[in-house]
Design a protein around this motif. Structure first.
Motif, PDB file in Angstrom:
ATOM      1  N   LEU A  29      -0.583 -12.495  -3.178  1.00 55.57           N
ATOM      2  CA  LEU A  29      -1.877 -12.117  -3.707  1.00 55.57           C
ATOM      3  C   LEU A  29      -1.835 -10.698  -4.283  1.00 55.57           C
ATOM      4  CD1 LEU A  29      -4.127 -13.548  -0.863  1.00 55.57           C
ATOM      5  CD2 LEU A  29      -3.934 -14.446  -3.188  1.00 55.57           C
ATOM      6  N   ALA A  30      -1.191  -9.788  -3.581  1.00 55.31           N
ATOM      7  CA  ALA A  30      -1.098  -8.412  -4.063  1.00 55.31           C
ATOM      8  C   ALA A  30      -0.300  -8.345  -5.362  1.00 55.31           C
ATOM      9  CB  ALA A  30      -0.460  -7.522  -2.996  1.00 55.31           C
ATOM     10  N   LEU A  43      -1.675  -2.371  -2.032  1.00 52.37           N
ATOM     11  CA  LEU A  43      -0.750  -2.398  -3.165  1.00 52.37           C
ATOM     12  C   LEU A  43      -0.525  -0.982  -3.677  1.00 52.37           C
ATOM     13  CD1 LEU A  43       0.924  -4.140  -5.110  1.00 52.37           C
ATOM     14  CD2 LEU A  43      -1.088  -4.274  -6.590  1.00 52.37           C
ATOM     15  N   GLY A  44       0.729  -0.555  -3.641  1.00 49.68           N
ATOM     16  CA  GLY A  44       1.115   0.736  -4.179  1.00 49.68           C
ATOM     17  C   GLY A  44       2.536   0.659  -4.697  1.00 49.68           C
ATOM     18  N   GLY A  68       0.824  -1.194   0.000  1.00 52.05           N
ATOM     19  CA  GLY A  68       0.000   0.000   0.000  1.00 52.05           C
ATOM     20  C   GLY A  68       0.863   1.250   0.000  1.00 52.05           C
ATOM     21  N   SER A  69       0.306   2.358  -0.444  1.00 52.75           N
ATOM     22  CA  SER A  69       1.082   3.595  -0.471  1.00 52.75           C
ATOM     23  C   SER A  69       1.397   4.081   0.937  1.00 52.75           C
ATOM     24  CB  SER A  69       0.333   4.679  -1.260  1.00 52.75           C
ATOM     25  OG  SER A  69      -0.940   4.928  -0.708  1.00 52.75           O
ATOM     26  N   ASN A  70       0.626   3.642   1.926  1.00 55.49           N
ATOM     27  CA  ASN A  70       0.910   4.053   3.297  1.00 55.49           C
ATOM     28  C   ASN A  70       2.295   3.594   3.737  1.00 55.49           C
ATOM     29  OD1 ASN A  70       0.066   5.329   5.735  1.00 55.49           O
ATOM     30  ND2 ASN A  70      -0.224   3.319   6.646  1.00 55.49           N
ATOM     31  N   LEU A  76       4.162   8.801  -6.391  1.00 53.45           N
ATOM     32  CA  LEU A  76       3.578   7.776  -5.530  1.00 53.45           C
ATOM     33  C   LEU A  76       2.227   7.359  -6.094  1.00 53.45           C
ATOM     34  CD1 LEU A  76       3.800   6.237  -2.810  1.00 53.45           C
ATOM     35  CD2 LEU A  76       2.749   8.233  -1.717  1.00 53.45           C
ATOM     36  N   TYR A  77       2.046   6.055  -6.293  1.00 52.65           N
ATOM     37  CA  TYR A  77       0.824   5.512  -6.901  1.00 52.65           C
ATOM     38  C   TYR A  77       0.171   4.494  -5.962  1.00 52.65           C
ATOM     39  CZ  TYR A  77       2.650   7.276 -11.389  1.00 52.65           C
ATOM     40  OH  TYR A  77       3.133   8.069 -12.399  1.00 52.65           O
ATOM     41  N   SER A  78      -1.146   4.385  -6.076  1.00 56.31           N
ATOM     42  CA  SER A  78      -1.895   3.361  -5.352  1.00 56.31           C
ATOM     43  C   SER A  78      -2.834   2.665  -6.315  1.00 56.31           C
ATOM     44  CB  SER A  78      -2.695   3.997  -4.210  1.00 56.31           C
ATOM     45  OG  SER A  78      -3.568   3.052  -3.624  1.00 56.31           O
ATOM     46  N   LEU A  79      -2.985   1.352  -6.156  1.00 57.53           N
ATOM     47  CA  LEU A  79      -3.932   0.588  -6.965  1.00 57.53           C
ATOM     48  C   LEU A  79      -5.122   0.115  -6.131  1.00 57.53           C
ATOM     49  CD1 LEU A  79      -1.412  -1.531  -9.083  1.00 57.53           C
ATOM     50  CD2 LEU A  79      -2.663   0.514  -9.780  1.00 57.53           C
TER      51      LEU A  79
END
Length: 381
Positions: free
Chosen positions: A275-276, A250-251, A81-83, A236-239
């Motif tokens: 999985l991600a 997921l980022g 994750g982007s976090n 910075l990207y997030s899906l």
């Protein structure tokens, strides 16, 4: 030390206190695609072998993303994750007493991650009087004055839905480069912007296209645009939002290889599970899905905005499907709506105690929210 930020989404302990089950809740607090996780991702996940460790370097996904962004795999880091990536950026690039500029109101983790390292926070605050549009000249003055190591910008912004076009981004990039600081450009919501939705920012379709050309942002995974390299910008990207994958996390970051190397030093092994990674590869193999379905998301959002306005509520302009609604007391409004099984985002933690954020769901769920609000039917909200 700052307290941990408050986020949206269901708080399971809170529901226990109210005697509510998660399955009963209509969640309007999370900016997640109301269409749900695509079937092609679900089918892919069903075939993942959970007995094996994940690829610790995410080689296949990095290769696919590098091809998409027309960059080298060495310019990419995948994160849980982007976090996680926000915290890696702060740990890797900041030292105690470094100055950091945060363009607010915005996602709380930027300030929190920076504070954990001991950085000094310089906050630029956009105001409701201007619909939270950012004064770029004022931001550039702050950058010149404090010479920050990092400048955090979410664009398009959460929670306000405000947007800075290409020329504004270029000015911020130049200001950061002049002081050898980094602009961290969080693009988690960039691919959700389509057409002119009455945000008051002009011809957004044209502006977004200009922005893509200037800084290399793709409006969707079907876009052929390539990213423009910039030594002092970290993308910075997030899906998780666009593809309803908040449960997987997921980022990824696109930056210069030396930045990626520094971030990787702080990332634990196997941070991104199998999985991600499989979900990310499925997304790359189905690049047109979001563009084909985004219109439906926006239709539901537009309908909900209109109907909330008909209740006499002030709905703020937004270039994103989610939006702010002005109320007298956000905490009271959230609590009252939760009694009707509708969860909204109290924006007090953003410094906006008279606003709530609404992320639209599917029509039957949106009607439940409208019915709950009609039941409240009280001027104090």
């Amino acid at each position: 030390m700052m307290q941990q930020p408050i986020h949206g989404a269901i708080d399971y302990a809170e529901l226990q206190q109210h005697g509510l089950a998660p399955s009963q809740i209509y969640d309007f607090s999370s900016n997640v695609n109301p269409l749900g996780t695509p079937n092609f991702i679900r089918a892919t996940l069903a075939n993942v072998d959970l007995a094996h460790y994940p690829d610790r370097q995410c080689l296949a996904l990095r290769a696919a993303l590098a091809n998409h962004h027309a960059c080298e795999p060495a310019q990419l880091l995948i994160g849980n994750g982007s976090n996680e990536l926000i915290h890696l950026i702060a740990r890797a690039l900041l030292q105690a007493n470094d100055y950091v500029v945060v363009i607010e109101p915005t996602f709380g983790e930027y300030a929190y991650a920076s504070s954990l390292v001991g950085a000094q926070l310089i906050r630029y605050q956009a105001s409701a009087e201007t619909d939270f549009q950012v004064d770029v000249v004022a931001c550039c003055r702050l950058i010149a004055q404090y010479r920050p190591r990092l400048v955090w910008l979410c664009n398009p912004n959460n929670p306000t839905g405000s947007y800075l076009p290409a020329q504004a981004i270029e000015r911020l990039q130049a200001a950061c480069a002049a002081v050898q600081g980094y602009l961290v450009l969080d693009l988690a919501y960039a691919d959700l912007v389509v057409g002119d939705r009455g945000s008051g920012i002009g011809d957004r379709e044209t502006e977004i296209g200009d922005w893509e050309s200037a800084i290399g942002v793709e409006k969707s995974l079907s876009s052929p645009q390539s990213p423009a390299p910039n030594h002092y910008t970290i993308y910075l990207y997030s899906l998780t939002k666009s593809y309803a994958l908040a449960g997987l996390r997921l980022g990824y970051v696109v930056a210069e290889p030396n930045i990626i190397t520094a971030l990787r030093h702080w990332q634990p092994q196997w941070s991104v599970n199998s999985l991600a990674q499989a979900a990310g590869l499925a997304i790359m193999a189905n690049p047109t899905w979001l563009a084909q379905n985004l219109g439906q998301w926006w239709t539901w959002s537009d309908q909900l905005r209109v109907e909330l306005g008909q209740l006499g509520l002030r709905v703020l302009p937004s270039c994103l499907p989610f939006f702010l609604v002005e109320v007298q007391n956000a905490a009271q409004t959230r609590s009252a709506l939760l009694q009707h099984a509708c969860l909204v985002r109290d924006c007090s933690s953003f410094g906006l105690p008279s606003f709530i954020r609404i992320a639209p769901r599917q029509p039957h769920q949106n009607q439940r929210l409208l019915a709950a609000w009609r039941t409240l039917c009280s001027p104090q909200f």
